[in-house]
Write an enzyme that holds these catalytic residues in place. Structure first.
Site, PDB file in Angstrom:
ATOM      1  N   HIS A 287      -2.554   2.363  -5.787  1.00  0.00           N
ATOM      2  CA  HIS A 287      -3.296   1.164  -5.417  1.00  0.00           C
ATOM      3  C   HIS A 287      -3.534   0.260  -6.620  1.00  0.00           C
ATOM      4  CE1 HIS A 287      -5.050  -0.482  -1.784  1.00  0.00           C
ATOM      5  NE2 HIS A 287      -6.021  -0.990  -2.503  1.00  0.00           N
TER       6      HIS A 287
ATOM      7  N   TYR B 108     -10.118 -10.805  -5.814  1.00  0.00           N
ATOM      8  CA  TYR B 108      -9.267 -11.034  -6.977  1.00  0.00           C
ATOM      9  C   TYR B 108      -9.630 -12.315  -7.715  1.00  0.00           C
ATOM     10  CZ  TYR B 108      -6.491  -7.340  -4.914  1.00  0.00           C
ATOM     11  OH  TYR B 108      -6.093  -6.143  -4.387  1.00  0.00           O
TER      12      TYR B 108
ATOM     13  N   ARG C 255       0.842  -1.188   0.000  1.00  0.00           N
ATOM     14  CA  ARG C 255       0.000   0.000   0.000  1.00  0.00           C
ATOM     15  C   ARG C 255       0.881   1.243   0.000  1.00  0.00           C
ATOM     16  NH1 ARG C 255      -1.915  -3.528   3.933  1.00  0.00           N
ATOM     17  NH2 ARG C 255      -3.985  -4.414   3.540  1.00  0.00           N
TER      18      ARG C 255
ATOM     19  N   ARG D  44      -0.755  -2.046  -6.744  1.00  0.00           N
ATOM     20  CA  ARG D  44      -0.943  -3.112  -5.750  1.00  0.00           C
ATOM     21  C   ARG D  44      -1.868  -4.184  -6.321  1.00  0.00           C
ATOM     22  NH1 ARG D  44      -1.195  -4.495  -0.269  1.00  0.00           N
ATOM     23  NH2 ARG D  44      -3.238  -5.164   0.506  1.00  0.00           N
TER      24      ARG D  44
ATOM     25  N   HIS E  67      -3.089  -9.489   3.824  1.00  0.00           N
ATOM     26  CA  HIS E  67      -4.462  -9.521   4.307  1.00  0.00           C
ATOM     27  C   HIS E  67      -4.566 -10.440   5.528  1.00  0.00           C
ATOM     28  CE1 HIS E  67      -6.236  -8.319   0.127  1.00  0.00           C
ATOM     29  NE2 HIS E  67      -5.853  -7.278   0.838  1.00  0.00           N
TER      30      HIS E  67
ATOM     31  N   LYS F 139      -1.863  -1.570   8.523  1.00  0.00           N
ATOM     32  CA  LYS F 139      -3.148  -2.057   9.025  1.00  0.00           C
ATOM     33  C   LYS F 139      -3.002  -2.745  10.378  1.00  0.00           C
ATOM     34  CE  LYS F 139      -5.896  -1.171   5.408  1.00  0.00           C
ATOM     35  NZ  LYS F 139      -7.186  -0.495   5.427  1.00  0.00           N
TER      36      LYS F 139
END
Length: 359
Positions: free
Chosen positions: A304, A339, A214, A307, A330, A238
């Protein structure tokens, strides 16, 4: 604040939470309210505490109303159970904490959770989103959903209300958009590796498109996060940390940049090339890819999207969702499932019409 203290004949010895509350109330009563008065009071309290003008007990005074207690516990849940960053928590509180005011009893201030239903939630979302754009309205819905999930998990609600929340108009989620190899080459082609800014921009693009970071993770990347001996890179974002192997081309680009990186005020990998030389901001990383797109004469490409490209390349080369999940950092595989969506428009071109036999 100093000018206001002179107007009300307040001295430095009078500084305290009562005086700060009077100052905020006075400023908010103006016809044109300065937004920084309320948004920067946290920094003001920290400064006054560090300078010895405000006691630690006053600066860290806890919530006093039932609604404030609920918001504080919700924040702790987001931090401890969900692993969200302080910035994300503050944004969700900004968008959703006002929902509790709509169900707070006016006489004794208790939060009446039994009064909360889908129409009440949707009315709040519609009013709170008035004047905001599409993206901000979507953030408001996400924040309210998070608040309701916390209330349900802690027994404050006896039913799940998230399914009844209406989506903000214009927030339909589409398929992830990557960029083509030709576009990546165009971005890299306008980076002059013989200059410091060109070497930096080239390294940023390769880190984004090869490692799927990110923009905030790229900005926070520190010199100590690079393990050259083992060829690993520690990524923080995150509220989580994960380690990624450094591809050869990324390592070469990082080395080329670090050899010309100017002395800076911090140990960030990517710093400004102009004074004050310090860590690049998230907006600067995003603006970098937009600037390179303009120089290359192609449509604007966001950080992004690079990414997205990294994740889609993993799946296109036979990788699994688990591998894409590990690359993107994630916490849950369901987040990476986006995806795995198939573009039905492209799929229709591959379907043989009924009654026709391919030759």
């Amino acid at each position: 604040m100093s000018l206001w203290m002179q107007q009300v004949d307040a001295a430095v010895d009078d500084l305290g939470e009562d005086l700060l509350s009077r100052f905020v109330a006075a400023e908010c009563s103006r016809e044109f309210v300065c937004g920084t008065v309320t948004s920067c009071m946290g920094a003001m309290r920290r400064f006054l505490t560090a300078a010895g003008y405000l006691s630690m007990a006053e600066a860290e005074a806890g919530p006093v109303t039932p609604a404030q207690v609920a918001v504080a516990r919700w924040c702790a849940w987001m931090r401890d159970q969900r692993g969200l960053t302080d910035k994300t928590i503050a944004a969700r509180c900004l968008y959703a904490a006002g929902l509790l005011d709509t169900i707070t009893a006016p006489d004794h201030g208790a939060v009446r959770w039994n009064r909360l239903d889908a129409p009440t939630v949707n009315a709040y979302v519609a009013e709170r989103g008035r004047g905001y754009g599409v993206v901000s309205r979507a953030h408001i819905v996400d924040a309210v959903r998070c608040l309701l999930r916390w209330a349900l998990s802690t027994g404050r609600l006896d039913r799940d209300l998230t399914a009844g929340i209406l989506k903000a108009p214009g927030t339909r989620r589409g398929l992830p958009r990557g960029v083509s190899p030709g576009q990546v080459e165009a971005l890299l082609g306008v980076c002059d590796p013989t200059t410091a800014i060109g070497a930096r921009d080239r390294a940023v693009v390769l880190v984004l498109v090869r490692l799927g970071l990110r923009a905030g993770e790229v900005a926070r990347l520190g010199l100590d996060d690079i393990d050259w001996a083992n060829g690993h890179l520690k990524v923080t974002g995150k509220g989580r940390e994960h380690t990624l192997p450094i591809p050869v081309d990324v390592g070469q680009a990082l080395e080329a940049w670090l050899r010309v990186r100017p002395a800076a005020l911090d140990r960030a990998v990517f710093v400004r090339t102009r004074a004050p030389r310090r860590m690049m901001t998230v907006s600067a990383i995003s603006g970098l890819t937009a600037r390179l797109s303009d120089m290359a004469g192609i449509d604007p490409i966001s950080a992004h999207r690079l990414r997205h490209t990294a994740a889609m390349d993993v799946l296109a080369t036979g990788g699994t969702l688990t591998e894409a999940k590990e690359l993107l950092g994630h916490a849950y595989t369901v987040t990476t499932m986006i995806y795995a969506k198939v573009d039905l428009t492209s799929l229709r071109e591959l379907v043989v019409p009924f009654g026709q036999v391919p030759r």
